[in-house]
Scaffold this active site. Structure first.
Site, PDB file in Angstrom:
ATOM      1  N   HIS A  19       0.851  -1.185   0.000  1.00 35.22           N
ATOM      2  CA  HIS A  19       0.000   0.000   0.000  1.00 35.22           C
ATOM      3  C   HIS A  19       0.883   1.230   0.000  1.00 35.22           C
ATOM      4  O   HIS A  19       1.943   1.216   0.638  1.00 35.22           O
ATOM      5  CB  HIS A  19      -0.910  -0.003   1.240  1.00 35.22           C
ATOM      6  CG  HIS A  19      -2.072   0.908   1.101  1.00 35.22           C
ATOM      7  ND1 HIS A  19      -1.991   2.256   1.350  1.00 35.22           N
ATOM      8  CD2 HIS A  19      -3.334   0.670   0.693  1.00 35.22           C
ATOM      9  CE1 HIS A  19      -3.168   2.798   1.117  1.00 35.22           C
ATOM     10  NE2 HIS A  19      -3.999   1.863   0.710  1.00 35.22           N
ATOM     11  N   ASP A  40      -7.967  -5.281  -0.058  1.00 34.48           N
ATOM     12  CA  ASP A  40      -8.500  -6.109  -1.133  1.00 34.48           C
ATOM     13  C   ASP A  40      -8.133  -7.578  -1.022  1.00 34.48           C
ATOM     14  O   ASP A  40      -8.647  -8.406  -1.768  1.00 34.48           O
ATOM     15  CB  ASP A  40      -7.993  -5.594  -2.493  1.00 34.48           C
ATOM     16  CG  ASP A  40      -8.682  -4.304  -2.846  1.00 34.48           C
ATOM     17  OD1 ASP A  40      -9.876  -4.194  -2.541  1.00 34.48           O
ATOM     18  OD2 ASP A  40      -8.024  -3.417  -3.403  1.00 34.48           O
TER      19      ASP A  40
HETATM   20  N1  ACO Z   1       4.229  -7.477  -4.917  1.00 35.32           N
HETATM   21  C1  ACO Z   1       5.573  -7.460  -5.077  1.00 35.32           C
HETATM   22  N2  ACO Z   1       6.333  -6.359  -4.888  1.00 35.32           N
HETATM   23  C2  ACO Z   1       5.710  -5.227  -4.529  1.00 35.32           C
HETATM   24  C3  ACO Z   1       4.323  -5.179  -4.339  1.00 35.32           C
HETATM   25  C4  ACO Z   1       3.577  -6.358  -4.528  1.00 35.32           C
HETATM   26  N3  ACO Z   1       2.253  -6.374  -4.367  1.00 35.32           N
HETATM   27  N4  ACO Z   1       3.962  -3.920  -3.978  1.00 35.32           N
HETATM   28  C5  ACO Z   1       5.096  -3.216  -3.948  1.00 35.32           C
HETATM   29  N5  ACO Z   1       6.168  -3.995  -4.273  1.00 35.32           N
HETATM   30  C6  ACO Z   1       7.588  -3.609  -4.288  1.00 35.32           C
HETATM   31  C7  ACO Z   1       7.917  -2.799  -5.520  1.00 35.32           C
HETATM   32  O1  ACO Z   1       8.338  -3.614  -6.586  1.00 35.32           O
HETATM   33  C8  ACO Z   1       9.017  -1.911  -4.971  1.00 35.32           C
HETATM   34  O2  ACO Z   1      10.192  -2.677  -4.915  1.00 35.32           O
HETATM   35  P1  ACO Z   1      11.632  -2.000  -5.189  1.00 35.32           P
HETATM   36  O3  ACO Z   1      11.806  -0.987  -4.082  1.00 35.32           O
HETATM   37  O4  ACO Z   1      12.603  -3.121  -5.144  1.00 35.32           O
HETATM   38  O5  ACO Z   1      11.533  -1.365  -6.543  1.00 35.32           O
HETATM   39  C9  ACO Z   1       8.584  -1.622  -3.544  1.00 35.32           C
HETATM   40  O6  ACO Z   1       7.796  -2.753  -3.170  1.00 35.32           O
HETATM   41  C10 ACO Z   1       7.783  -0.334  -3.390  1.00 35.32           C
HETATM   42  O7  ACO Z   1       6.666  -0.406  -4.290  1.00 35.32           O
HETATM   43  P2  ACO Z   1       6.063   0.843  -5.068  1.00 35.32           P
HETATM   44  O8  ACO Z   1       5.468   0.368  -6.348  1.00 35.32           O
HETATM   45  O9  ACO Z   1       7.060   1.948  -5.124  1.00 35.32           O
HETATM   46  O10 ACO Z   1       4.921   1.253  -4.071  1.00 35.32           O
HETATM   47  P3  ACO Z   1       3.720   2.211  -4.400  1.00 35.32           P
HETATM   48  O11 ACO Z   1       3.407   2.907  -3.127  1.00 35.32           O
HETATM   49  O12 ACO Z   1       4.000   3.053  -5.598  1.00 35.32           O
HETATM   50  O13 ACO Z   1       2.539   1.213  -4.810  1.00 35.32           O
HETATM   51  C11 ACO Z   1       0.725  -0.284  -4.660  1.00 35.32           C
HETATM   52  C12 ACO Z   1       1.544   0.808  -3.948  1.00 35.32           C
HETATM   53  C13 ACO Z   1       0.262   0.236  -6.039  1.00 35.32           C
HETATM   54  C14 ACO Z   1      -0.526  -0.588  -3.837  1.00 35.32           C
HETATM   55  C15 ACO Z   1       1.612  -1.558  -4.812  1.00 35.32           C
HETATM   56  O14 ACO Z   1       1.968  -2.043  -3.534  1.00 35.32           O
HETATM   57  C16 ACO Z   1       0.931  -2.653  -5.640  1.00 35.32           C
HETATM   58  O15 ACO Z   1       1.023  -2.621  -6.868  1.00 35.32           O
HETATM   59  N6  ACO Z   1       0.200  -3.616  -4.963  1.00 35.32           N
HETATM   60  C17 ACO Z   1      -0.528  -4.628  -5.687  1.00 35.32           C
HETATM   61  C18 ACO Z   1      -1.858  -4.060  -6.175  1.00 35.32           C
HETATM   62  C19 ACO Z   1      -2.847  -3.831  -5.056  1.00 35.32           C
HETATM   63  O16 ACO Z   1      -3.050  -4.676  -4.193  1.00 35.32           O
HETATM   64  N7  ACO Z   1      -3.499  -2.640  -5.090  1.00 35.32           N
HETATM   65  C20 ACO Z   1      -4.532  -2.276  -4.095  1.00 35.32           C
HETATM   66  C21 ACO Z   1      -4.047  -1.151  -3.236  1.00 35.32           C
HETATM   67  S1  ACO Z   1      -5.189  -0.791  -1.970  1.00 35.32           S
HETATM   68  C22 ACO Z   1      -6.404   0.032  -2.741  1.00 35.32           C
HETATM   69  O17 ACO Z   1      -6.268   0.754  -3.666  1.00 35.32           O
HETATM   70  C23 ACO Z   1      -7.703  -0.171  -2.219  1.00 35.32           C
END
Ligand code: ACO
Length: 427
Positions: free
Chosen positions: A305, A362
């Protein structure tokens, strides 16, 4: 702490006031930055940018705290109802018994759609995604209610009742259209969630009795989704509304923003992922490895998140709720076992520990929707029904604020510098 931040930009120093919120959050008010220094800020994905001051929802991602208008989400999920929470978010206080009665009645009375609107549903292809239908039909509401004056309280309230009343009707019509069944009209003698099940699953030849515990299970899910401060869809509603676009058009834009798999679309994506794991023999470790693999674009859906770097408090409630709902229905869904295993494997894994990636709202919600009989492509629609009062509350707060200006970010231009135009015959 001083009440100013000092910034040096290319030798020009500017003092910027600090803004402190009621929970001691600190923001730097950079309104004077560009005029004083010529520079702007650049913040991809707005991770450090506050777009407004807001009195609606407080969340602390480090501590895993979420409160609507000061009330902890845990208390509201246990003791309140979705429409009471909606009132709280939109009007700022919990309603008196009379206010609650009026709010319920006004919403129920506005749950019918104009008969002509059925033609809009007819025009969509049978396999249209219900989120596309939802966004389009909500925007189309503005063509049926063009003369409402939302600058006045009464006019705005009419739009609020219409949206709250009609969204479940639009959602259920989208579903009925996709399966070729007749549209089921709303019943004002039923509560919000029972009526929604009635519109989704009854047919003209047979009623659909709903156990109160099932209606309550949905009510809790809607409460948990009702607001989450400046997320992607809420910020979209605010941005569109900042141009003084009407409430229907602004909410329609929020629905589009919610649709994406990185936001509300994640609940559908989680179920698809759990089903794929089951079909592949239940190997959760393979999926954890894939999520960690930088050569793969796969992410563990329902994990991570932008704001929570601790357990999402909603996920905690939903996880317990999912177990309760499944036992209530006497169901043993293999997907919940896979979800538990996947969660356990990820929470033990260094990659997820270091990045503070926990299950989000979710991760378990789809399992509950599935148990309640909601089809997979309707999951994000359910999220939209839950989030509606939050969107409305933010639109109203922004629209009524004397600090509101049209949202218009700046950019750092990286294109060509000035070039000579070459007529087409010389190219
Ligand atoms: N699986 C694997 N790796 C992940 C995940 C994941 N679900 N989420 C984040 N990471 C990793 C990224 O690859 C990144 O790694 P790095 O530092 O080595 O490059 C690090 O964790 C930080 O991730 P960001 O993408 O920079 O985090 P951001 O805050 O931009 O994204 C998000 C948040 C979009 C929710 C992300 O965690 C994600 O894509 N999750 C999966 C989709 C999801 O469940 N979305 C629902 C969110 S809640 C909602 O909207 C109700």
């Amino acid at each position: 702490m001083t009440d100013k931040a000092k910034l040096d930009v290319g030798g020009k120093t500017v003092e910027l006031p600090l803004v402190v919120g009621s929970e001691k959050e600190v923001g730097i008010d950079i309104s004077a930055l560009r005029q004083a220094t010529g520079a702007i800020t650049l913040d991809y994905g707005y991770g450090n940018t506050g777009s407004c001051e807001s009195a609606i929802t407080f969340l602390d991602g480090e501590e895993g705290i979420l409160r609507y208008r000061g009330y902890p989400i845990e208390d509201l999920a246990e003791k309140s109802s979705f429409l009471e929470v909606s009132y709280l978010l939109i009007y700022g206080e919990l309603p008196t018994p009379q206010q609650m009665k009026d709010f319920n009645r006004n919403i129920a009375r506005h749950s019918l759609l104009h008969e002509d609107m059925k033609n809009i549903f007819q025009a969509f292809p049978p396999d249209a995604h219900p989120m596309a239908i939802l966004g389009s039909v909500v925007c189309a509401l503005s063509t049926y209610y063009q003369h409402g004056d939302e600058t006045h309280e009464e006019g705005l309230n009419q739009s609020i009742y219409r949206l709250m009343g009609k969204l479940p009707t639009i959602a259920s019509f989208a579903y009925k259209k996709s399966i070729g069944q007749p549209y089921i009209y709303p019943r004002t003698d039923l509560d919000y969630c029972t009526n929604f099940f009635h519109q989704m699953f009854a047919v003209p030849t047979e009623p659909y009795p709903v156990h109160p515990d099932i209606a309550r299970a949905l009510d809790v899910l809607l409460i948990l989704h009702a607001d989450h401060e400046q997320n992607c869809s809420t910020s979209t509603v605010r941005l569109v509304g900042s141009s003084q676009a009407n409430l229907f058009a602004s909410i329609s834009a929020g629905i589009s923003a919610l649709w994406g798999p990185l936001h509300g679309g994640a609940n559908q994506a989680v179920l698809e992922m759990l089903e794929a794991i089951k079909a592949g023999g239940g190997d959760v470790k393979k999926y954890v490895a894939m999520a960690k693999d930088k050569n793969s674009s796969f992410r563990l859906m329902g994990f991570g998140h932008r704001v929570y770097k601790n357990f999402d408090p909603r996920a905690k409630i939903i996880k317990a709720h999912a177990d309760r709902v499944l036992s209530l229905l006497g169901m043993d869904d293999p997907l919940i076992h896979i979800a538990h295993e996947l969660e356990e494997a990820a929470l033990k894994d260094d990659y997820f520990i270091q990045r503070k990636l926990y299950p989000n709202v979710d991760f378990y919600s789809g399992i509950i929707y599935r148990a309640l009989g909601i089809p997979q492509n309707m999951f994000t629609v359910m999220f939209a029904i839950g989030r509606l009062p939050g969107w409305i509350a933010h639109w109203k707060e922004m629209n009524r604020s004397d600090k509101n200006r049209i949202g218009r970010p700046r950019q750092i231009y990286t294109g060509s510098t000035k070039r000579e135009y070459n007529p087409i015959h010389k190219r």
